[in-house]
Design an enzyme around this catalytic site. Structure first.
Site, PDB file in Angstrom:
ATOM      1  N   GLY A   1      37.745  13.905  49.044  1.00 32.90           N
ATOM      2  CA  GLY A   1      38.901  13.947  48.149  1.00 32.90           C
ATOM      3  C   GLY A   1      39.926  12.855  48.375  1.00 32.90           C
ATOM      4  O   GLY A   1      39.876  12.120  49.353  1.00 32.90           O
ATOM      5  N   GLU A   2      40.848  12.751  47.419  1.00 33.74           N
ATOM      6  CA  GLU A   2      41.911  11.744  47.491  1.00 33.74           C
ATOM      7  C   GLU A   2      43.223  12.478  47.788  1.00 33.74           C
ATOM      8  O   GLU A   2      43.775  13.170  46.915  1.00 33.74           O
ATOM      9  CB  GLU A   2      41.976  10.983  46.156  1.00 33.74           C
ATOM     10  CG  GLU A   2      43.210  10.133  45.964  1.00 33.74           C
ATOM     11  CD  GLU A   2      43.520   9.174  47.115  1.00 33.74           C
ATOM     12  OE1 GLU A   2      42.622   8.432  47.559  1.00 33.74           O
ATOM     13  OE2 GLU A   2      44.672   9.176  47.581  1.00 33.74           O
TER      14      GLU A   2
ATOM     15  N   CYS B   1      33.948   6.547  43.330  1.00 31.38           N
ATOM     16  CA  CYS B   1      33.660   5.250  43.960  1.00 31.38           C
ATOM     17  C   CYS B   1      32.143   5.147  44.116  1.00 31.38           C
ATOM     18  O   CYS B   1      31.479   6.106  44.515  1.00 31.38           O
ATOM     19  CB  CYS B   1      34.338   5.143  45.324  1.00 31.38           C
ATOM     20  SG  CYS B   1      36.134   5.213  45.228  1.00 31.38           S
TER      21      CYS B   1
ATOM     22  N   GLU C   1      33.844  20.439  53.580  1.00 28.73           N
ATOM     23  CA  GLU C   1      33.418  19.941  54.891  1.00 28.73           C
ATOM     24  C   GLU C   1      34.585  19.331  55.656  1.00 28.73           C
ATOM     25  O   GLU C   1      35.502  18.758  55.075  1.00 28.73           O
ATOM     26  CB  GLU C   1      32.339  18.865  54.720  1.00 28.73           C
ATOM     27  CG  GLU C   1      31.079  19.422  54.091  1.00 28.73           C
ATOM     28  CD  GLU C   1      29.961  18.406  53.942  1.00 28.73           C
ATOM     29  OE1 GLU C   1      28.822  18.823  53.772  1.00 28.73           O
ATOM     30  OE2 GLU C   1      30.217  17.194  53.987  1.00 28.73           O
TER      31      GLU C   1
ATOM     32  N   CYS D   1      38.639  14.969  60.932  1.00 32.12           N
ATOM     33  CA  CYS D   1      38.673  14.318  59.629  1.00 32.12           C
ATOM     34  C   CYS D   1      38.719  15.445  58.595  1.00 32.12           C
ATOM     35  O   CYS D   1      37.759  16.196  58.454  1.00 32.12           O
ATOM     36  CB  CYS D   1      37.410  13.479  59.492  1.00 32.12           C
ATOM     37  SG  CYS D   1      37.260  12.651  57.910  1.00 32.12           S
TER      38      CYS D   1
ATOM     39  N   CYS E   1      35.547  15.031  44.437  1.00 29.16           N
ATOM     40  CA  CYS E   1      36.563  13.988  44.231  1.00 29.16           C
ATOM     41  C   CYS E   1      36.391  13.411  42.832  1.00 29.16           C
ATOM     42  O   CYS E   1      35.272  13.211  42.368  1.00 29.16           O
ATOM     43  CB  CYS E   1      36.373  12.880  45.269  1.00 29.16           C
ATOM     44  SG  CYS E   1      37.614  11.569  45.152  1.00 29.16           S
TER      45      CYS E   1
ATOM     46  N   SER F   1      44.513   8.460  54.340  1.00 29.68           N
ATOM     47  CA  SER F   1      43.802   7.337  53.740  1.00 29.68           C
ATOM     48  C   SER F   1      43.770   7.520  52.233  1.00 29.68           C
ATOM     49  O   SER F   1      43.456   8.595  51.735  1.00 29.68           O
ATOM     50  CB  SER F   1      42.373   7.290  54.297  1.00 29.68           C
ATOM     51  OG  SER F   1      41.645   6.237  53.692  1.00 29.68           O
TER      52      SER F   1
ATOM     53  N   CYS G   1      31.548   8.571  57.316  1.00 27.17           N
ATOM     54  CA  CYS G   1      32.377   8.216  56.162  1.00 27.17           C
ATOM     55  C   CYS G   1      31.527   8.106  54.908  1.00 27.17           C
ATOM     56  O   CYS G   1      30.501   7.431  54.899  1.00 27.17           O
ATOM     57  CB  CYS G   1      33.038   6.856  56.348  1.00 27.17           C
ATOM     58  SG  CYS G   1      33.996   6.698  57.826  1.00 27.17           S
TER      59      CYS G   1
ATOM     60  N   CYS H   1      30.347   6.153  47.532  1.00 25.00           N
ATOM     61  CA  CYS H   1      30.735   7.371  48.247  1.00 25.00           C
ATOM     62  C   CYS H   1      30.024   8.605  47.699  1.00 25.00           C
ATOM     63  O   CYS H   1      30.063   8.877  46.501  1.00 25.00           O
ATOM     64  CB  CYS H   1      32.248   7.554  48.141  1.00 25.00           C
ATOM     65  SG  CYS H   1      32.838   9.018  49.006  1.00 25.00           S
TER      66      CYS H   1
ATOM     67  N   ASN I   1      27.705   3.272  55.272  1.00 22.75           N
ATOM     68  CA  ASN I   1      26.759   4.339  55.581  1.00 22.75           C
ATOM     69  C   ASN I   1      25.945   4.630  54.337  1.00 22.75           C
ATOM     70  O   ASN I   1      26.514   4.973  53.302  1.00 22.75           O
ATOM     71  CB  ASN I   1      27.501   5.604  56.025  1.00 22.75           C
ATOM     72  CG  ASN I   1      28.204   5.390  57.347  1.00 22.75           C
ATOM     73  OD1 ASN I   1      27.611   4.905  58.307  1.00 22.75           O
ATOM     74  ND2 ASN I   1      29.477   5.722  57.402  1.00 22.75           N
TER      75      ASN I   1
ATOM     76  N   SER J   1      42.174   2.207  51.433  1.00 22.31           N
ATOM     77  CA  SER J   1      40.769   1.849  51.208  1.00 22.31           C
ATOM     78  C   SER J   1      40.730   0.649  50.276  1.00 22.31           C
ATOM     79  O   SER J   1      40.819   0.797  49.058  1.00 22.31           O
ATOM     80  CB  SER J   1      40.024   3.031  50.578  1.00 22.31           C
ATOM     81  OG  SER J   1      39.781   4.012  51.544  1.00 22.31           O
ATOM     82  N   LEU J   2      40.590  -0.530  50.855  1.00 22.49           N
ATOM     83  CA  LEU J   2      40.678  -1.765  50.069  1.00 22.49           C
ATOM     84  C   LEU J   2      39.302  -2.132  49.521  1.00 22.49           C
ATOM     85  O   LEU J   2      39.087  -2.174  48.327  1.00 22.49           O
ATOM     86  CB  LEU J   2      41.227  -2.859  50.984  1.00 22.49           C
ATOM     87  CG  LEU J   2      41.991  -3.992  50.356  1.00 22.49           C
ATOM     88  CD1 LEU J   2      43.134  -3.503  49.499  1.00 22.49           C
ATOM     89  CD2 LEU J   2      42.507  -4.920  51.453  1.00 22.49           C
ATOM     90  N   HIS J   3      38.370  -2.437  50.416  1.00 23.98           N
ATOM     91  CA  HIS J   3      36.945  -2.637  50.122  1.00 23.98           C
ATOM     92  C   HIS J   3      36.604  -3.845  49.259  1.00 23.98           C
ATOM     93  O   HIS J   3      35.424  -4.103  49.002  1.00 23.98           O
ATOM     94  CB  HIS J   3      36.311  -1.382  49.498  1.00 23.98           C
ATOM     95  CG  HIS J   3      36.542  -0.128  50.280  1.00 23.98           C
ATOM     96  ND1 HIS J   3      36.585  -0.095  51.660  1.00 23.98           N
ATOM     97  CD2 HIS J   3      36.772   1.156  49.883  1.00 23.98           C
ATOM     98  CE1 HIS J   3      36.806   1.133  52.061  1.00 23.98           C
ATOM     99  NE2 HIS J   3      36.948   1.916  51.019  1.00 23.98           N
TER     100      HIS J   3
HETATM  101  N1  SAH Z   1      39.988   9.033  48.998  1.00 25.64           N
HETATM  102  C1  SAH Z   1      40.530   8.545  50.241  1.00 25.64           C
HETATM  103  C2  SAH Z   1      40.162   9.440  51.382  1.00 25.64           C
HETATM  104  C3  SAH Z   1      38.680   9.415  51.752  1.00 25.64           C
HETATM  105  S1  SAH Z   1      38.621   8.418  53.115  1.00 25.64           S
HETATM  106  C4  SAH Z   1      40.123   7.118  50.462  1.00 25.64           C
HETATM  107  O1  SAH Z   1      39.201   6.651  49.786  1.00 25.64           O
HETATM  108  O2  SAH Z   1      40.737   6.423  51.264  1.00 25.64           O
HETATM  109  C5  SAH Z   1      37.002   8.071  53.361  1.00 25.64           C
HETATM  110  C6  SAH Z   1      36.823   6.654  53.868  1.00 25.64           C
HETATM  111  O3  SAH Z   1      35.432   6.409  53.957  1.00 25.64           O
HETATM  112  C7  SAH Z   1      37.378   5.666  52.869  1.00 25.64           C
HETATM  113  O4  SAH Z   1      37.851   4.495  53.441  1.00 25.64           O
HETATM  114  C8  SAH Z   1      36.144   5.421  52.072  1.00 25.64           C
HETATM  115  O5  SAH Z   1      36.261   4.325  51.279  1.00 25.64           O
HETATM  116  C9  SAH Z   1      35.096   5.332  53.145  1.00 25.64           C
HETATM  117  N2  SAH Z   1      33.731   5.469  52.658  1.00 25.64           N
HETATM  118  C10 SAH Z   1      33.327   6.061  51.521  1.00 25.64           C
HETATM  119  N3  SAH Z   1      31.992   5.954  51.379  1.00 25.64           N
HETATM  120  C11 SAH Z   1      31.543   5.275  52.442  1.00 25.64           C
HETATM  121  C12 SAH Z   1      30.246   4.874  52.883  1.00 25.64           C
HETATM  122  N4  SAH Z   1      29.153   5.145  52.173  1.00 25.64           N
HETATM  123  N5  SAH Z   1      30.155   4.203  54.044  1.00 25.64           N
HETATM  124  C13 SAH Z   1      31.250   3.944  54.774  1.00 25.64           C
HETATM  125  N6  SAH Z   1      32.489   4.302  54.421  1.00 25.64           N
HETATM  126  C14 SAH Z   1      32.642   4.971  53.277  1.00 25.64           C
END
Ligand code: SAH
Length: 335
Positions: free
Chosen positions: A151-152, A105, A81, A94, A101, A183, A326, A108, A285, A206-208
């Protein structure tokens, strides 16, 4: 599409033929070699055989037309996608770097479908080619890219760097590296590679979460690349490049959104120069497991950071209705 095949197929022709072919494919955006009438019939037939231009894709357009998701079929039957976001003054795609992946996480959807395989550079380029063809009808182009799809990217560095270099070329899409962002969850080797790269691509992390315990719970990769090491690599990147980094932070109710976490985040980032980073707060999301933070909670969290002079942005939500936001990218066979 194999982006190197065009050169191989035309290597016995005079060099202007390659230029003509590149212009036809990447600028005029033809999807059928039959239309490249500058070439002889025999050469067109050869190109048709060796460098097929068809892209098999399904389209999903959101009601407001601002978000468009494509589901592209790959040569081996897998699908990937990509999402087009139409802002008032630019079009951003995007892009995905893998099918699925391996990082898993918790929040995700892509992680939950597991890892299928890395994409080739051509398969990454194809996602943008597809949307350039789509935008051609309205006289527009793809202006910027974010590697924030499936993916990463830093676990597929070869294809990603090769695709970035290709996007950047004037004879392909001429998308400046400054308009491209990668990212990552914080794969140190990839951050280092970008630090050394001559292409000024933007970095997003992607810190979170602001502590290892919370982060490891929602992002298992944190055990391998803990926060301190990730931030050290970011610091080196900033010293060398002086390009602003974006820290992405998904706001998940009751998990990482307390004011105490906000304060921890301030401390975690305190070693970095404030003009060289920003925090991008992302509403979670729904993908099944968690709940999004309330908007009051997000505003409170934001205030704690802003009080310390940290720049904070909130991510605009694109494409939830078509499962294109996302973290929602996951191939559903019903699609
Ligand atoms: N693997 C890389 C590239 C994917 S980026 C990374 O994690 O950075 C996708 C972005 O969307 C990342 O910041 C990811 O953490 C975020 N994301 C993943 N699941 C999400 C969700 N359910 N709601 C909002 N953001 C999300």
């Amino acid at each position: 599409m194999d982006i190197k095949q065009l050169e191989k197929t035309l290597n016995r022709e005079p060099s202007f033929r390659l230029k003509q072919a590149q212009k036809a494919v990447f600028q005029d955006l033809i999807d059928d070699w039959g239309r490249a009438t500058v070439f002889s019939l025999a050469l067109r037939e050869k190109l048709k055989r060796e460098v097929p231009l068809e892209i098999a894709a399904k389209l999903f357009v959101a009601a407001d037309q601002k978000t468009v998701k494509s589901l592209i079929g790959l040569a081996d039957g897998l699908k990937v996608e990509a999402v087009l976001m139409r802002y008032p003054k630019r079009n951003t795609v995007c892009v995905s770097s893998m099918v699925g992946c391996p990082l898993n996480c918790e929040f995700c959807a892509t992680g939950k479908m597991g890892f299928k395989r890395n994409l080739s550079d051509g398969e990454i380029v194809e996602q943008v080619l597809f949307f350039n063809r789509y935008l051609k009808k309205s006289g527009q182009r793809v202006n910027s890219l974010v590697f924030m799809g499936m993916g990463e990217p830093f676990l597929n560095c070869d294809s990603v760097f090769s695709a970035v270099e290709f996007f950047n070329r004037p004879e392909s899409f001429n998308i400046g590296a400054r308009h491209i962002s990668i990212s990552t969850v914080g794969i140190i080797e990839g951050i280092k590679k970008l630090t050394q790269s001559s292409l000024p691509v933007n970095l997003a992390i992607s810190l979170h979460a602001a502590d290892d315990e919370t982060r490891s719970k929602i992002m298992p990769i944190n055990r391998r690349y803990p926060l301190r090491e990730v931030l050290e690599a970011v610091e080196e990147y900033l010293q060398k490049t002086r390009r602003k980094v974006m820290f992405e932070y998904i706001m998940i109710r009751g998990i990482n959104d307390s004011l105490n976490q906000a304060q921890k985040l301030v401390r975690l980032l305190s070693g970095l120069r404030k003009s060289l980073y920003l925090v991008n707060l992302i509403a979670y999301n729904p993908t099944g497991i968690f709940k999004p933070s309330s908007s009051e909670q997000i505003q409170g969290f934001k205030k704690v950071l802003e009080k310390q002079g940290i720049e904070v942005t909130e991510r605009y939500r694109f494409g939830r209705q078509i499962q294109a936001a996302c973290g929602q990218l996951a191939i559903d066979d019903e699609e």
